[in-house]
Write an enzyme that holds these catalytic residues in place. Structure first.
Site, PDB file in Angstrom:
ATOM      1  N   SER A  75      50.587  34.957  41.260  1.00  0.00           N
ATOM      2  CA  SER A  75      49.325  34.220  41.383  1.00  0.00           C
ATOM      3  C   SER A  75      49.469  33.006  42.299  1.00  0.00           C
ATOM      4  O   SER A  75      50.547  32.450  42.461  1.00  0.00           O
ATOM      5  CB  SER A  75      48.842  33.738  40.018  1.00  0.00           C
ATOM      6  OG  SER A  75      48.920  34.774  39.073  1.00  0.00           O
TER       7      SER A  75
HETATM    8  N1  SAH Z   1      52.669  35.901  35.834  1.00  0.00           N
HETATM    9  C1  SAH Z   1      53.067  36.707  36.946  1.00  0.00           C
HETATM   10  C2  SAH Z   1      51.877  37.352  37.615  1.00  0.00           C
HETATM   11  C3  SAH Z   1      52.076  38.803  37.766  1.00  0.00           C
HETATM   12  S1  SAH Z   1      50.642  39.743  38.105  1.00  0.00           S
HETATM   13  C4  SAH Z   1      53.924  35.926  37.932  1.00  0.00           C
HETATM   14  O1  SAH Z   1      54.083  34.706  37.751  1.00  0.00           O
HETATM   15  O2  SAH Z   1      54.472  36.527  38.858  1.00  0.00           O
HETATM   16  C5  SAH Z   1      50.266  40.424  36.533  1.00  0.00           C
HETATM   17  C6  SAH Z   1      51.311  41.279  35.892  1.00  0.00           C
HETATM   18  O3  SAH Z   1      50.721  41.868  34.733  1.00  0.00           O
HETATM   19  C7  SAH Z   1      51.834  42.446  36.737  1.00  0.00           C
HETATM   20  O4  SAH Z   1      53.213  42.346  36.865  1.00  0.00           O
HETATM   21  C8  SAH Z   1      51.447  43.682  35.927  1.00  0.00           C
HETATM   22  O5  SAH Z   1      52.397  44.730  35.985  1.00  0.00           O
HETATM   23  C9  SAH Z   1      51.333  43.115  34.519  1.00  0.00           C
HETATM   24  N2  SAH Z   1      50.503  43.906  33.607  1.00  0.00           N
HETATM   25  C10 SAH Z   1      49.345  44.573  33.862  1.00  0.00           C
HETATM   26  N3  SAH Z   1      48.899  45.190  32.755  1.00  0.00           N
HETATM   27  C11 SAH Z   1      49.787  44.900  31.756  1.00  0.00           C
HETATM   28  C12 SAH Z   1      49.885  45.253  30.379  1.00  0.00           C
HETATM   29  N4  SAH Z   1      48.981  46.035  29.777  1.00  0.00           N
HETATM   30  N5  SAH Z   1      50.923  44.776  29.665  1.00  0.00           N
HETATM   31  C13 SAH Z   1      51.867  43.987  30.241  1.00  0.00           C
HETATM   32  N6  SAH Z   1      51.839  43.626  31.536  1.00  0.00           N
HETATM   33  C14 SAH Z   1      50.809  44.071  32.296  1.00  0.00           C
END
Ligand code: SAH
Length: 228
Positions: A75
């Site tokens: 993000s």
């Molecule tokens: N907080 C992260 C942002 C990653 S984007 C950072 O600092 O890099 C959001 C993430 O949510 C992705 O890696 C995606 O794989 C994960 N995601 C999506 N659906 C999910 C679910 N049902 N359970 C766990 N993770 C999930």
């Protein structure tokens, strides 16, 4: 601060140019309305470039979302700062659950501001990479779990705060159920083109929740099921 703050010495190798670039990012966050000094300081000392592929590291301190593989993104710093500031706005938070570990960056920020972070990720490879980075930085108060965050993480519930980095179409009931008294849930809700960041607080020990819409956002979707 609980002594969790990464030491400035930990990234001395980065060089002066990068140091200046970081200060520009902090200034930009302040210009956009982030005021919590603790949050700004943690962003200042956390090496975002270590959470990205080397090919992208020259863009690490820009205020933009960047790809981390598997169609996912780290993000934008402003959104990380905003969510973290909201999370801390009603007082200290001990136990926090993050949905969507991704690169591990948001978890690393949280870990320096709260006692314990639990973070779930559905893509095993992303989780493993995040684990490596967090170990390298010596951050120890994060528990990473490979699981589907749509059901929260019942094993360690309740949480003083839950922060989701992926957007469902509707708020999952399980997340509300896993909030401690006065707990706060910060979550993007909607479709990829029409999403809003919602802040939901549990009213004391009751099962009443107050909801506030804070911001238009664009997060990746909260996806069902696990993957390698
Ligand atoms: N907080 C992260 C942002 C990653 S984007 C950072 O600092 O890099 C959001 C993430 O949510 C992705 O890696 C995606 O794989 C994960 N995601 C999506 N659906 C999910 C679910 N049902 N359970 C766990 N993770 C999930």
């Amino acid at each position: 601060m609980r002594g969790n703050l990464l030491s400035v010495l930990d990234f001395r190798g980065v060089g002066m140019t990068s140091q200046r670039t970081r200060e520009r990012l902090i200034q930009r966050l302040q210009d956009q309305g982030i005021t919590d000094k603790k949050v700004l300081n943690v962003i200042r000392v956390t090496p975002r470039h270590l959470f990205l592929d080397e090919a992208l590291s020259h863009r690490s301190y820009e205020d933009t979302a960047l790809p981390i593989g598997f169609g996912q993104t780290l993000s934008r710093p402003y959104v990380v700062a905003l969510m973290t500031e909201i999370l801390l706005s009603l007082g200290p938070r001990k136990k926090v659950l993050e949905i969507g570990t991704g690169s591990g960056y948001q978890a690393a920020i949280l870990a320096q501001l709260v006692e314990k972070v639990y973070s779930v990720e559905r893509i095993k490879s992303l989780q493993e990479r995040a684990r490596g980075r967090l170990a390298k930085l010596g951050i120890k108060n994060i528990r990473l779990v490979h699981s589907d965050g749509r059901t929260g993480l019942a094993e360690f519930a309740p949480y003083n705060a839950i922060l989701s980095a992926a957007a469902p179409h509707e708020v999952p009931e399980h997340l509300l159920e896993q909030l401690a008294p006065n707990g706060i849930l910060i979550i993007p809700v909607g479709t990829i083109d029409d999403q809003e960041l919602r802040v939901i607080t549990r009213d004391g020990e009751s099962l009443n929740f107050r909801e506030k819409i804070v911001h238009k956002v664009r997060f990746v979707p909260l996806v069902k099921g696990l993957s390698n």
